[in-house]
Motif scaffolding. Sequence first.
Motif, mmCIF file in Angstrom:
data_model
loop_
_atom_site.group_PDB
_atom_site.id
_atom_site.type_symbol
_atom_site.label_atom_id
_atom_site.label_comp_id
_atom_site.label_asym_id
_atom_site.label_seq_id
_atom_site.Cartn_x
_atom_site.Cartn_y
_atom_site.Cartn_z
ATOM 1 N N GLU A 30 0.813 -1.212 0.000
ATOM 2 C CA GLU A 30 0.000 0.000 0.000
ATOM 3 C C GLU A 30 0.848 1.264 0.000
ATOM 4 N N LYS A 72 -11.921 -4.393 -13.943
ATOM 5 C CA LYS A 72 -12.756 -3.719 -12.954
ATOM 6 C C LYS A 72 -12.906 -4.548 -11.687
ATOM 7 N N LEU A 75 -11.089 -3.855 -8.353
ATOM 8 C CA LEU A 75 -11.512 -2.823 -7.411
ATOM 9 C C LEU A 75 -12.389 -3.387 -6.298
ATOM 10 N N ARG A 76 -12.842 -4.631 -6.476
ATOM 11 C CA ARG A 76 -13.689 -5.239 -5.449
ATOM 12 C C ARG A 76 -12.844 -5.706 -4.267
ATOM 13 N N GLU A 77 -13.396 -5.564 -3.089
ATOM 14 C CA GLU A 77 -12.679 -5.963 -1.881
ATOM 15 C C GLU A 77 -12.459 -7.471 -1.817
ATOM 16 N N ARG A 86 -4.129 -5.221 -7.356
ATOM 17 C CA ARG A 86 -5.239 -4.441 -6.802
ATOM 18 C C ARG A 86 -4.790 -3.019 -6.467
ATOM 19 N N GLU A 87 -3.612 -2.900 -5.856
ATOM 20 C CA GLU A 87 -3.110 -1.573 -5.507
ATOM 21 C C GLU A 87 -2.803 -0.743 -6.754
ATOM 22 N N LYS A 90 -6.144 0.672 -8.155
ATOM 23 C CA LYS A 90 -6.725 1.657 -7.234
ATOM 24 C C LYS A 90 -6.005 3.000 -7.345
ATOM 25 N N LYS A 91 -4.679 2.949 -7.300
ATOM 26 C CA LYS A 91 -3.903 4.182 -7.358
ATOM 27 C C LYS A 91 -4.046 4.867 -8.712
ATOM 28 N N VAL A 93 -6.632 4.673 -10.940
ATOM 29 C CA VAL A 93 -7.967 5.255 -11.098
ATOM 30 C C VAL A 93 -8.103 6.524 -10.266
ATOM 31 N N LYS A 94 -7.645 6.463 -9.020
ATOM 32 C CA LYS A 94 -7.721 7.633 -8.140
ATOM 33 C C LYS A 94 -6.936 8.806 -8.714
#
Length: 231
Positions: A30, A72, A75-77, A86-87, A90-91, A93-94
């Motif tokens: 993370e 996509k 992005l699900r938990e 996953r990281e 997330k980073k 897209v943000k």
Amino acid sequence: MKSKRKVIALIPAAGIGARMTPEWNINNIEKEYFPKPLVKEFTTNKSLLELVIENLRKARIFDEIYVRVGMKSLLREDSKEPGVKREAIKKLVKFIEEKKLAKIYFNNLDEKDDGTGSTILSEDIKEKVREDSSIEDILIISSDLPAIKPETIRKIIQVHRAQKNDITLVSTIEENILGHGRIVRYPVILKGIKEKYDELSKKSKKLNNLIKEGKMKVIRVAEGKEPYWVN
């Protein structure tokens, strides 16, 4: 009145850049992991993706810019994919959404379009083109190529249109080709495409068939020189 011929740009940015930040070298995913498109260029302190999009905007030819961010489901938990993947998404897209850099799109739901070469197979993009008949040209450019200047990008589109090509493939010359997929030319005539891992893969065969049928052409853009092309 004839409608304007639109041009859109697609940027594949779903790769995790494992060679730059291998998972085995990360203590805290993370905090430490950064996807390759977000790696910063030290003289500008801007990410590679930002610089690529800047060059596209400076070319003043694109109506819309899309960034392909991957699956996509990542992005699900409850995703069972490795944490590094996953990281990454997330980073990415943000970052794109916060800076309002471009529109994002994902892999297809069946996720069989994974890989850089499948960027154009996105149902999101195909639907966009079906809805807007004025879209005539699509440029695919990697998220880690900030050295391609706006004037070069503009010239590529001009040559593509002037030659009325179905596909225009732009390549460069590297001294060391080890570890890369590559385009085979002799001397500049397009002879074929070889994959990094499997030179007889289905991807290579499809592209090489297009080349043999004369449906794909290549232009070489050397620094400081005009592009030239072959039929």
